[in-house]
Design a protein around this motif. Structure first.
Motif, mmCIF file in Angstrom:
data_model
loop_
_atom_site.group_PDB
_atom_site.id
_atom_site.type_symbol
_atom_site.label_atom_id
_atom_site.label_comp_id
_atom_site.label_asym_id
_atom_site.label_seq_id
_atom_site.Cartn_x
_atom_site.Cartn_y
_atom_site.Cartn_z
ATOM 1 N N GLU A 35 -17.884 -31.305 52.290
ATOM 2 C CA GLU A 35 -19.262 -31.437 51.808
ATOM 3 C C GLU A 35 -20.227 -31.584 52.986
ATOM 4 O O GLU A 35 -21.318 -31.006 52.981
ATOM 5 C CB GLU A 35 -19.378 -32.625 50.854
ATOM 6 C CG GLU A 35 -20.789 -32.922 50.368
ATOM 7 C CD GLU A 35 -21.447 -31.778 49.606
ATOM 8 O OE1 GLU A 35 -22.671 -31.856 49.406
ATOM 9 O OE2 GLU A 35 -20.757 -30.800 49.215
ATOM 10 N N ALA A 36 -19.828 -32.337 54.021
ATOM 11 C CA ALA A 36 -20.689 -32.480 55.195
ATOM 12 C C ALA A 36 -20.908 -31.112 55.852
ATOM 13 O O ALA A 36 -22.040 -30.752 56.218
ATOM 14 C CB ALA A 36 -20.073 -33.461 56.185
ATOM 15 N N ARG A 37 -19.838 -30.344 55.981
ATOM 16 C CA ARG A 37 -19.958 -29.024 56.611
ATOM 17 C C ARG A 37 -20.830 -28.094 55.757
ATOM 18 O O ARG A 37 -21.635 -27.316 56.280
ATOM 19 C CB ARG A 37 -18.561 -28.415 56.825
ATOM 20 C CG ARG A 37 -18.581 -27.091 57.590
ATOM 21 C CD ARG A 37 -18.928 -27.319 59.059
ATOM 22 N NE ARG A 37 -19.492 -26.135 59.680
ATOM 23 C CZ ARG A 37 -19.173 -25.716 60.909
ATOM 24 N NH1 ARG A 37 -18.301 -26.377 61.641
ATOM 25 N NH2 ARG A 37 -19.742 -24.660 61.425
ATOM 26 N N ARG A 38 -20.692 -28.190 54.430
ATOM 27 C CA ARG A 38 -21.522 -27.365 53.540
ATOM 28 C C ARG A 38 -23.010 -27.668 53.769
ATOM 29 O O ARG A 38 -23.840 -26.760 53.868
ATOM 30 C CB ARG A 38 -21.154 -27.647 52.080
ATOM 31 C CG ARG A 38 -21.907 -26.789 51.073
ATOM 32 C CD ARG A 38 -21.699 -27.270 49.630
ATOM 33 N NE ARG A 38 -22.470 -28.465 49.332
ATOM 34 C CZ ARG A 38 -23.780 -28.473 48.997
ATOM 35 N NH1 ARG A 38 -24.454 -27.343 48.946
ATOM 36 N NH2 ARG A 38 -24.393 -29.609 48.712
ATOM 37 N N ARG A 39 -23.331 -28.960 53.875
ATOM 38 C CA ARG A 39 -24.730 -29.349 54.081
ATOM 39 C C ARG A 39 -25.231 -28.867 55.437
ATOM 40 O O ARG A 39 -26.357 -28.370 55.541
ATOM 41 C CB ARG A 39 -24.873 -30.873 53.954
ATOM 42 C CG ARG A 39 -24.606 -31.358 52.535
ATOM 43 C CD ARG A 39 -24.696 -32.871 52.391
ATOM 44 N NE ARG A 39 -24.380 -33.229 51.006
ATOM 45 C CZ ARG A 39 -24.732 -34.361 50.411
ATOM 46 N NH1 ARG A 39 -25.398 -35.285 51.086
ATOM 47 N NH2 ARG A 39 -24.411 -34.582 49.147
ATOM 48 N N MET B 152 -21.994 -39.012 54.999
ATOM 49 C CA MET B 152 -21.095 -39.846 55.793
ATOM 50 C C MET B 152 -20.967 -41.235 55.165
ATOM 51 O O MET B 152 -19.868 -41.734 54.926
ATOM 52 C CB MET B 152 -21.626 -39.929 57.227
ATOM 53 C CG MET B 152 -20.646 -40.437 58.246
ATOM 54 S SD MET B 152 -21.087 -39.907 59.936
ATOM 55 C CE MET B 152 -22.701 -40.620 60.150
ATOM 56 N N GLY B 153 -22.113 -41.840 54.859
ATOM 57 C CA GLY B 153 -22.103 -43.205 54.336
ATOM 58 C C GLY B 153 -21.470 -43.318 52.958
ATOM 59 O O GLY B 153 -20.848 -44.335 52.632
ATOM 60 N N LEU B 154 -21.624 -42.282 52.138
ATOM 61 C CA LEU B 154 -21.033 -42.284 50.791
ATOM 62 C C LEU B 154 -19.623 -41.684 50.795
ATOM 63 O O LEU B 154 -19.010 -41.543 49.741
ATOM 64 C CB LEU B 154 -21.933 -41.508 49.816
ATOM 65 C CG LEU B 154 -23.291 -42.164 49.524
ATOM 66 C CD1 LEU B 154 -24.192 -41.212 48.754
ATOM 67 C CD2 LEU B 154 -23.115 -43.481 48.764
ATOM 68 N N GLN B 155 -19.147 -41.326 51.977
ATOM 69 C CA GLN B 155 -17.782 -40.814 52.160
ATOM 70 C C GLN B 155 -17.493 -39.617 51.256
ATOM 71 O O GLN B 155 -16.492 -39.569 50.541
ATOM 72 C CB GLN B 155 -16.764 -41.946 51.960
ATOM 73 C CG GLN B 155 -16.967 -43.051 53.000
ATOM 74 C CD GLN B 155 -16.001 -44.207 52.859
ATOM 75 O OE1 GLN B 155 -15.711 -44.640 51.747
ATOM 76 N NE2 GLN B 155 -15.511 -44.704 53.979
ATOM 77 N N LEU B 156 -18.398 -38.631 51.332
ATOM 78 C CA LEU B 156 -18.249 -37.435 50.506
ATOM 79 C C LEU B 156 -17.289 -36.419 51.114
ATOM 80 O O LEU B 156 -16.978 -35.416 50.480
ATOM 81 C CB LEU B 156 -19.623 -36.791 50.258
ATOM 82 C CG LEU B 156 -20.661 -37.703 49.590
ATOM 83 C CD1 LEU B 156 -21.955 -36.941 49.345
ATOM 84 C CD2 LEU B 156 -20.140 -38.307 48.290
ATOM 85 N N GLY B 157 -16.850 -36.684 52.350
ATOM 86 C CA GLY B 157 -15.789 -35.860 52.922
ATOM 87 C C GLY B 157 -16.276 -34.762 53.854
ATOM 88 O O GLY B 157 -17.455 -34.420 53.916
ATOM 89 N N GLN B 158 -15.288 -34.203 54.596
ATOM 90 C CA GLN B 158 -15.571 -33.211 55.632
ATOM 91 C C GLN B 158 -16.178 -31.926 55.058
ATOM 92 O O GLN B 158 -17.124 -31.379 55.609
ATOM 93 C CB GLN B 158 -14.274 -32.849 56.374
ATOM 94 C CG GLN B 158 -13.552 -34.045 56.984
ATOM 95 C CD GLN B 158 -14.318 -34.651 58.137
ATOM 96 O OE1 GLN B 158 -14.822 -33.938 58.991
ATOM 97 N NE2 GLN B 158 -14.423 -35.965 58.165
#
Length: 318
Positions: free
Chosen positions: A154-158, A146-152
């Motif tokens: 990548e967040a969902r993958r994690r 979230m803080g590095l703004q890696l996008g939706q």
């Protein structure tokens, strides 16, 4: 010193150790650098326990980063030390950024945040590579995403990597929920859908129903004027809150896992705001006088004053 009379409930207690006494011991052990006891404690927790909670407590202790680096210098593959240091770097970064709205944060503050988040990311990537089932490391990587703004995506993958091992992980679900909100590049449709998915996927009595309350609070807070007034009057909003509460906070089997105070608080606040004072009162009674900063800090100014105002109104009429 004024004492609460028999008729007036005590003031809200925001100290997390009041709900979870082990926090006091964890803080003391971290201050004493008692790594052996900390590791034994975490290793001895049941598999389904949210270890991110204990790691978060350790990461709040000032100076813990110094001796975590010493441990890692001697044992570079220590997953727990990697995770605690990574979590500490996230907190140091966020302290530099502050909780102010983005437009009030200076370029230097953002640079400081991102520098610490990048350090955290390297530590946490190593931790999840060494132990792909580490819920604490994956949950923290949702914050760095979230803080590095890696996008939706990548967040969902994690989140999906974590959920494969820990399917109803409340703190990870809460972090992905934030990412799915419009303020972090998501949409209300995606955020509400994820909250509902978590509610229906979890066993009854689990914390996950609290996400439905949290997303409605987020949505309400994002509105202004008449739109805000009308939002909580909608029949489907009230029905969703009741359904979620009855599967979580108001369910007879509701589990007092890490995060339960937050969940009861969100339902207490929303039932207060919708005028459902009987259900609000049930949530307040379950809390005793325990409280968390959110949602109360979002209800204007002083969190304690907001809590007392809504609690007293609910208990008087509910």
């Amino acid at each position: 010193m004024s004492h609460a009379s028999a008729s007036s409930p005590p003031p809200p207690d925001f100290e997390i150790a009041s709900a979870f006494p082990e926090v006091t011991w964890l803080r003391q052990a971290a201050t004493a650098r008692d790594w052996v006891s900390i590791r034994q404690y975490l290793d001895g927790l049941p598999r389904e326990t949210n270890r991110g909670f204990a790691v978060g407590v350790l990461a709040e202790v000032d100076g813990v980063e110094g001796w975590m680096r010493e441990i890692l210098a001697a044992a570079p593959d220590d997953v727990l030390a990697l995770t605690v240091l990574g979590s500490r770097e996230v907190r140091i970064g966020w302290e530099i950024r502050t909780a102010a709205p983005a437009k009030q944060v200076s370029r230097e503050q953002f640079a400081g945040l991102h520098a610490h988040l990048r350090q955290a990311e390297q530590l946490l990537i190593r931790a999840t590579a060494l132990d792909p089932s580490s819920d604490a490391a994956w949950a923290e990587r949702l914050t760095t995403a979230m803080g590095l703004q890696l996008g939706q995506n990548e967040a969902r993958r994690r989140y999906d990597r974590l959920a494969a091992h820990h399917p109803h992980h409340f703190s990870a679900q809460g972090r992905l929920l934030q990412q799915l909100c419009p303020k972090w590049g998501g949409s209300w449709e995606a955020a509400h859908a994820f909250a509902r998915e978590c509610l229906l996927g979890a066993p009854e009595g689990a914390l996950s129903g609290g996400l439905v309350a949290e997303v409605h609070m987020e949505h309400w807070l994002a509105l202004r004027g008449r739109e805000r007034e009308e939002y909580l009057r909608q029949g489907h909003v009230r029905a969703e809150l009741v359904e979620a509460a009855e599967r979580s906070a108001l369910h007879p089997g509701f589990r007092r896992d890490y995060g339960w105070v937050v969940v009861q608080g969100y339902f207490a606040a929303l039932f207060s705001l919708t005028g459902d004072l009987a259900r609000a009162a049930a949530c307040f009674r379950a809390l005793g006088n325990l409280a968390s900063q959110y949602p109360w800090a979002d209800l204007g100014g002083d969190a304690a004053a907001a809590y007392v105002k809504h609690r007293d109104a609910a208990l008087a009429r509910g």
